[in-house]
Design an enzyme around this catalytic site. Sequence first.
Site, PDB file in Angstrom:
ATOM      1  N   GLY A  14       0.818  -1.211   0.000  1.00  0.00           N
ATOM      2  CA  GLY A  14       0.000   0.000   0.000  1.00  0.00           C
ATOM      3  C   GLY A  14       0.848   1.256   0.000  1.00  0.00           C
ATOM      4  N   TYR A 152     -12.169  -0.482  13.222  1.00  0.00           N
ATOM      5  CA  TYR A 152     -10.782  -0.166  12.875  1.00  0.00           C
ATOM      6  C   TYR A 152      -9.870  -0.391  14.072  1.00  0.00           C
ATOM      7  CZ  TYR A 152      -6.687   2.687  11.715  1.00  0.00           C
ATOM      8  OH  TYR A 152      -5.400   3.139  11.503  1.00  0.00           O
TER       9      TYR A 152
END
Length: 262
Positions: A14, A152
Amino acid sequence: MLIDLSGKTALVTGSTQGIGAAIASGLARAGARVAVNGRSEKSVDEAMLRMEVGDGSLIAAPGDVSTDEGARAVFGAVPQVDVLVNNLGVFGSMPALEISDDEWRRYFDLNVLTAVRMIRHYLPGMMERSWGRIQNIASDSAVVTPAEMIHYGMSKTALLAVSRGFAKEAAGTGVTVNSVMAGPTHTGGVEDFVYELVDSELPWEEAQREFMRTHRPQSLLQRLIEPEEIANMVVYLSSPFASATTGGALRVDGGYVDSILP
């Protein structure tokens, strides 16, 4: 401190933007050969053109590492690495009682199992060569669970456990495994997130101050962290200087976590 990573190959998942791009650039400037990863060849090529590499170099490693097919493409482009940085992740706000089972699974799959998949592939080679660095990019949310994004926070808490567990697997081999707990950081995605929580008509500097005052008041910096500040810690942990640091959760959080322990 002069950090020299020449001769080392690193992979940052990423890494086409934000924290990941800053980490890839930082490792390259220290002399490493860095594999830049993103879902598409186009996004990777464009990111590589923007990066400053210093004495290092970049190679393209496109592929969605959250899938078996994408991970195989990356493994083919980079068969072995000396430094693995699991940076890929997703975040977003949602009322706790509205998070569906599918969304819980999506966060766990992307933020936790993707890192496990990469470690499982690259760690054995590192152990055989008696040298390696693995870092999982976690978050202050791992220990200070935000009410607006507990899915998260859950995933980043799990990532701390993953890091500690694989550090034990690598014990005595010369390979270190750590988590880097990033605090509230200034990226394009975070700008969008800030404007979800404060008045979208505010200029950015005012919006940032309002966000920190209202939603992250415990930050001792009282500002968002820049991606390069996270990268500095990652570059150090990737170096021979960090040989005695393993199994840790190291904070680059601007004092956000109200604790005197790491």
